[in-house]
Design a protein around this motif. Structure first.
Motif, PDB file in Angstrom:
ATOM      1  N   GLY A  32      60.092  33.366  73.869  1.00 12.23           N
ATOM      2  CA  GLY A  32      58.903  33.016  73.109  1.00 12.23           C
ATOM      3  C   GLY A  32      57.836  32.295  73.906  1.00 12.23           C
ATOM      4  O   GLY A  32      56.878  31.792  73.329  1.00 12.23           O
ATOM      5  N   CYS A  33      57.955  32.264  75.227  1.00  8.28           N
ATOM      6  CA  CYS A  33      57.032  31.527  76.094  1.00  8.28           C
ATOM      7  C   CYS A  33      56.144  32.512  76.839  1.00  8.28           C
ATOM      8  O   CYS A  33      56.634  33.290  77.670  1.00  8.28           O
ATOM      9  N   SER A  34      54.846  32.483  76.577  1.00  8.43           N
ATOM     10  CA  SER A  34      53.931  33.454  77.172  1.00  8.43           C
ATOM     11  C   SER A  34      53.759  33.270  78.679  1.00  8.43           C
ATOM     12  O   SER A  34      53.395  34.212  79.380  1.00  8.43           O
ATOM     13  N   SER A  35      54.016  32.074  79.194  1.00  8.85           N
ATOM     14  CA  SER A  35      53.855  31.826  80.629  1.00  8.85           C
ATOM     15  C   SER A  35      55.148  32.056  81.410  1.00  8.85           C
ATOM     16  O   SER A  35      55.167  31.882  82.633  1.00  8.85           O
ATOM     17  N   CYS A  36      56.220  32.478  80.729  1.00  9.64           N
ATOM     18  CA  CYS A  36      57.517  32.627  81.392  1.00  9.64           C
ATOM     19  C   CYS A  36      57.732  33.954  82.125  1.00  9.64           C
ATOM     20  O   CYS A  36      58.471  33.980  83.118  1.00  9.64           O
ATOM     21  N   PRO A  37      57.163  35.090  81.690  1.00  5.89           N
ATOM     22  CA  PRO A  37      57.488  36.348  82.371  1.00  5.89           C
ATOM     23  C   PRO A  37      57.297  36.343  83.884  1.00  5.89           C
ATOM     24  O   PRO A  37      58.143  36.913  84.594  1.00  5.89           O
ATOM     25  N   PRO A  38      56.243  35.719  84.461  1.00  8.17           N
ATOM     26  CA  PRO A  38      56.171  35.695  85.925  1.00  8.17           C
ATOM     27  C   PRO A  38      57.343  34.966  86.568  1.00  8.17           C
ATOM     28  O   PRO A  38      57.829  35.367  87.637  1.00  8.17           O
ATOM     29  N   ALA A  39      57.816  33.899  85.928  1.00 11.59           N
ATOM     30  CA  ALA A  39      58.974  33.178  86.461  1.00 11.59           C
ATOM     31  C   ALA A  39      60.248  33.996  86.298  1.00 11.59           C
ATOM     32  O   ALA A  39      61.121  33.992  87.177  1.00 11.59           O
ATOM     33  N   ASP A  40      60.358  34.720  85.177  1.00 10.38           N
ATOM     34  CA  ASP A  40      61.511  35.606  84.991  1.00 10.38           C
ATOM     35  C   ASP A  40      61.539  36.676  86.076  1.00 10.38           C
ATOM     36  O   ASP A  40      62.596  37.011  86.616  1.00 10.38           O
ATOM     37  N   GLU A  41      60.360  37.211  86.398  1.00  9.83           N
ATOM     38  CA  GLU A  41      60.264  38.219  87.458  1.00  9.83           C
ATOM     39  C   GLU A  41      60.645  37.621  88.811  1.00  9.83           C
ATOM     40  O   GLU A  41      61.349  38.259  89.614  1.00  9.83           O
ATOM     41  N   MET A  42      60.213  36.402  89.048  1.00 13.11           N
ATOM     42  CA  MET A  42      60.534  35.762  90.320  1.00 13.11           C
ATOM     43  C   MET A  42      62.041  35.532  90.447  1.00 13.11           C
ATOM     44  O   MET A  42      62.633  35.728  91.507  1.00 13.11           O
ATOM     45  N   LEU A  43      62.683  35.127  89.346  1.00 15.28           N
ATOM     46  CA  LEU A  43      64.131  34.930  89.387  1.00 15.28           C
ATOM     47  C   LEU A  43      64.839  36.241  89.701  1.00 15.28           C
ATOM     48  O   LEU A  43      65.836  36.259  90.430  1.00 15.28           O
ATOM     49  N   ALA A  44      64.318  37.343  89.159  1.00 16.66           N
ATOM     50  CA  ALA A  44      64.912  38.648  89.448  1.00 16.66           C
ATOM     51  C   ALA A  44      64.825  38.973  90.930  1.00 16.66           C
ATOM     52  O   ALA A  44      65.755  39.550  91.512  1.00 16.66           O
ATOM     53  N   GLU A  45      63.717  38.591  91.569  1.00 17.78           N
ATOM     54  CA  GLU A  45      63.595  38.808  93.001  1.00 17.78           C
ATOM     55  C   GLU A  45      64.558  37.904  93.774  1.00 17.78           C
ATOM     56  O   GLU A  45      65.180  38.338  94.751  1.00 17.78           O
ATOM     57  N   LEU A  46      64.678  36.681  93.341  1.00 19.40           N
ATOM     58  CA  LEU A  46      65.600  35.758  94.010  1.00 19.40           C
ATOM     59  C   LEU A  46      67.043  36.236  93.899  1.00 19.40           C
ATOM     60  O   LEU A  46      67.864  35.983  94.783  1.00 19.40           O
ATOM     61  N   ALA A  47      67.349  36.937  92.815  1.00 21.68           N
ATOM     62  CA  ALA A  47      68.717  37.426  92.609  1.00 21.68           C
ATOM     63  C   ALA A  47      69.116  38.475  93.638  1.00 21.68           C
ATOM     64  O   ALA A  47      70.309  38.778  93.781  1.00 21.68           O
ATOM     65  N   GLN A  48      68.143  39.018  94.384  1.00 23.48           N
ATOM     66  CA  GLN A  48      68.448  39.991  95.427  1.00 23.48           C
ATOM     67  C   GLN A  48      68.874  39.318  96.730  1.00 23.48           C
ATOM     68  O   GLN A  48      69.343  39.983  97.646  1.00 23.48           O
ATOM     69  N   ARG A  49      68.703  38.010  96.805  1.00 23.31           N
ATOM     70  CA  ARG A  49      69.042  37.281  98.034  1.00 23.31           C
ATOM     71  C   ARG A  49      70.503  36.839  98.012  1.00 23.31           C
ATOM     72  O   ARG A  49      71.111  36.702  96.951  1.00 23.31           O
ATOM     73  N   ASN A  50      71.045  36.584  99.192  1.00 25.96           N
ATOM     74  CA  ASN A  50      72.439  36.165  99.320  1.00 25.96           C
ATOM     75  C   ASN A  50      72.598  34.667  99.572  1.00 25.96           C
ATOM     76  O   ASN A  50      73.727  34.184  99.676  1.00 25.96           O
ATOM     77  N   ASP A  51      71.486  33.940  99.680  1.00 25.33           N
ATOM     78  CA  ASP A  51      71.575  32.517 100.008  1.00 25.33           C
ATOM     79  C   ASP A  51      71.251  31.615  98.830  1.00 25.33           C
ATOM     80  O   ASP A  51      71.123  30.404  98.991  1.00 25.33           O
ATOM     81  N   VAL A  52      71.105  32.200  97.640  1.00 20.49           N
ATOM     82  CA  VAL A  52      70.816  31.405  96.447  1.00 20.49           C
ATOM     83  C   VAL A  52      71.665  31.900  95.290  1.00 20.49           C
ATOM     84  O   VAL A  52      72.154  33.038  95.291  1.00 20.49           O
ATOM     85  N   ILE A  53      71.848  31.032  94.294  1.00 19.87           N
ATOM     86  CA  ILE A  53      72.507  31.406  93.050  1.00 19.87           C
ATOM     87  C   ILE A  53      71.500  31.150  91.940  1.00 19.87           C
ATOM     88  O   ILE A  53      71.376  30.025  91.440  1.00 19.87           O
ATOM     89  N   PRO A  54      70.705  32.159  91.558  1.00 16.03           N
ATOM     90  CA  PRO A  54      69.695  31.967  90.529  1.00 16.03           C
ATOM     91  C   PRO A  54      70.284  32.193  89.138  1.00 16.03           C
ATOM     92  O   PRO A  54      70.953  33.200  88.890  1.00 16.03           O
TER      93      PRO A  54
END
Length: 229
Positions: A32-54
């Protein structure tokens, strides 16, 4: 966003910020947060990395805006509030990323997020965690080094790698959003004296990835973490 994350990751490598730990990134978000989709997208990109646990933790305090977030858990709201209290803040917001249990960043600001990731990955975690799974039994081993608290909390987290929602009302009405690494459960498995090696078993079920987070309390610094996908 994808190109920016890739460029920032390359910059980290070129400046000697090689990963020596799995940094936990908690995104507090809401359907329900209109400003959240860019952060959700960023987390999806971070999930492709092996050095973080998003990890995406959906909160419930925006449900009154007209769309109930069916991924939200009041316990995640309370965890975010505990982080805010520990930081001396009276308010919570979305999208917020809490990195390593200590650093708070607006989740839609990639430069700030990556700066914090680089800083955390440049330092070895004070606790090394290893996991093995046999059926429904999870074996957790950990060893500490350096100055550590007298007691640490061992937490077992499960998450759904991808969940898609068609949002029909509220601030994001008409959007279809795929949420990545959405936390489905967060349980305290036990407490541990870091002055001695840890050997602990926990019962788990299902095919969802599992993360173990060892933390100073439940709103303090994350001492070590590991995951099995």
């Amino acid at each position: 966003m994808r190109r920016l994350i890739a460029a920032l990751a390359l910059t980290t490598a070129l400046t000697g910020g090689a990963a020596t730990a799995d940094t936990v990134i908690e995104l507090y978000t809401s359907q329900g947060c209109s400003s959240c989709p860019p952060a959700d997208e960023m987390l999806a990109e971070l999930a492709q990395r092996n050095d973080v646990i998003p990890l995406a933790l959906h909160v419930d305090y925006w449900d009154y805006l007209g769309w109930k977030d069916d991924l939200a858990n009041p316990a995640f709201t309370q965890r975010q509030k505990a982080f805010a209290e520990a930081a001396g803040s009276a308010t919570v917001y979305t999208p917020q990323m809490v990195i390593g249990g200590v650093d708070h960043v607006i989740g839609s600001r990639p430069m700030q997020v990556m700066d914090q990731v680089q800083a955390h990955n440049a330092k070895a975690d004070p606790v090394e965690v290893t996991l093995t799974r046999s059926g429904n039994q999870l074996q957790i081993n950990a060893t500490g080094r350096g100055t550590l608290p007298r007691e640490a909390v061992v937490q077992v987290v499960r998450y759904a790698p991808a969940v898609t929602r068609d949002i029909r009302r509220g601030e994001n009405a008409g959007r279809t959003i795929t949420y990545v690494n959405t936390v489905t459960s967060w349980q305290v498995a036990g407490r541990w004296n870091p002055q001695r090696p840890l050997s602990m078993q926990a019962q788990i079920s299902g095919a969802e990835p599992v993360v173990v987070i060892i933390q100073d309390g439940t709103s303090g610094p994350i001492l070590g973490a590991a995951q099995l996908r």
